[in-house]
Design an enzyme around this catalytic site. Sequence first.
Site, PDB file in Angstrom:
ATOM      1  N   ASP A 286      83.861   4.101  70.101  1.00 11.98           N
ATOM      2  CA  ASP A 286      84.877   4.667  69.165  1.00 11.98           C
ATOM      3  C   ASP A 286      86.180   4.010  69.306  1.00 11.98           C
ATOM      4  O   ASP A 286      86.815   3.470  70.164  1.00 11.98           O
ATOM      5  CB  ASP A 286      85.003   5.933  69.330  1.00 11.98           C
ATOM      6  N   GLU A 328      82.718   0.776  66.252  1.00 11.93           N
ATOM      7  CA  GLU A 328      83.303   1.601  65.254  1.00 11.93           C
ATOM      8  C   GLU A 328      84.626   0.918  64.992  1.00 11.93           C
ATOM      9  O   GLU A 328      85.460   1.256  65.441  1.00 11.93           O
ATOM     10  CB  GLU A 328      83.229   2.876  65.919  1.00 11.93           C
TER      11      GLU A 328
END
Length: 653
Positions: A286, A328
């Site tokens: 992330d 991401e």
Amino acid sequence: MYEQISHSLLNEILSELEPNIHERRQELQHFYTRLGANFYAIHNLFELLYGQRDDFKYQMTRLVETLVKKYMNRSRKLKELDLAREKDHNWFLSQQWVGMALYSAGFAGNLHNLAEKTAYFQELGVNLVHIMPILKCPVGKSDGGYAVSNFREIDDRVGSLSDLQLIADEFSKRDILLVLDVVLNHTSEEHEWAQKAMAGDKKYQDYYYIFDNREIPDMFEQSMPEVFPESSPGNFTWNEAMQKWVMTVFHDYQWDLNYSNPAVFIEMLDVILFWINQGADVIRLDAVAFLWKKMGTTCQNEREAHLLLQLMKDCCQVAAPGTLFIAEAIVAPVEIIKYFGEDAIIAKECEIAYNATLMALLWDAVATQNVKLLHQGLKSLPDKLERATWLNYVRCHDDIGLGFDDADIVAAGYEPFAHRRFLIEFYTGNYPSSFASGAPFMRNGKTGDARISGSLASLAGLEKATRTGNEQEIAAAIDKILLLHNLILSFGGIPLLYYGDEIATFNDYSYLNDPEKSGDSRWIHRPKIDWERAELRKKQGTIEYTLFTALKKMISIRKETAAFADFNNRYLVDTDNEHLFGFIRFDHHRPSERILVLSNFSTEPQFLDLQTLAHTGFGSSGQLTDLYSGKRPTIEDDKLILQPFQFYWLNEY
């Protein structure tokens, strides 16, 4: 830097490790082979990032110790899987993979119930499941699971480690890949490291960006943009307990980790390998664009962030080479491609990246009924590496950002500011004749910019059409949903469905009544699945049956079509019709076997003059057949006809 020097250091490190490690040398043979092959690169990267530090050798030793211990904790079954994937190193580029992203609480209530829903994925044809964040988070300050207070503990609101093991076992039996998140950029303020930092522990204060006064934060702020200007303006938060300023790029309760400290890198590598050893086939990393902070920059997409990812990848190649990384990185198209890495062929950072550009361009084409920007934007998107792939999606848990390049907007004939304003107004239902039921997210009063929230069915017009009972509009909305899915399934990459889209789940407005969620419109498209309604997928004549059955058929055909594998085997086709988007896919083993994908974004029938395909040679060697319908396409006067929102997957026989 000579290779002999790095390997001399490696031998020295290994000789210092605990004797019982060497007693298990036979078990470690594959580990030693991989470590020897990758250590030169690992050492070089670690030295580039941390070579100026006095504790470099100590930290290098800790890094190797971490790899050894995590490899030794890896099960025999997972080690065998590593070996199999090393032999078939292009395994993830196959057209066989179809994914779904979901929140376990929203999809099934909890992890235990999710394990019992495994047959549902098989029924649809999904064989890659991304379970959104499940780690321990504070109540009320969780950011949807991305403010982690313990990296090794599952939040008891969704389940336990034994529940996850049950899922991993079920998925493994059925050849379903498990995808888990690791939040790399920050921790919750309630994480043990942050708590120790607040208590005055200098070691853990060095895990974050912490400053005595505003002098340095103010210098950072001069070039750093705001991620959430509406709810969390600025990038620093005053901490009363420490009487210091903390960098908090996302929310004031999310403390940014300081990767210029090698101890932080080693801690997070250990976390990644922990979840890989729990059975994760793919790790979604992330917020990777934010990993390195440098004054005078936007603190995004820095070269050191890429070096960190390369180092993580090389380390995982040693301890768990069968695992993939997803980047991401929702950034500009020219930046996204860099997260595959700098190699000419092989992904040296992340094997998979979100194709946010395609997603945003698809929504543009739906709103405008025009493919000019879609075609132009994809022409400008650089080719991916050979051994890397896109994650293609229509919707996800996040908002829709209109991040396509201004130059492409101009080339398509629009003015950038006005065009983005049109799209925001259109999808929030404020534009005349708009069919969409969306909500703005993070509207910026200074710039007028905003992102868009909403479920696929609601944004595509099905919610409004169902409310009015207009059968024609209901059918058109369903066709739009299938049109969008046809493209993510055929474009090249791994298609990622979003849970609930397969049964046309509408916006969930209940979030407005929850004080913890009401300020974040993204919760409008993070629903709880109504399983009674989901049963309607088995009843002919229902919307749920129509959508689910069509997607199931599409997925099945995709898996049978070698041309849909991802080997840079696609080229765009100029249809000479601004409503028709087209590209050709070909089997990289047998290039003569080709599929022409055509999509009509208009509310009116459209025509493709077959003469425009003459330069491709497509259709000249035989009759055309649509793989999806099994029928011949409609052709009149040498013009191929597509009905409103119709698509074709055309084969030539």
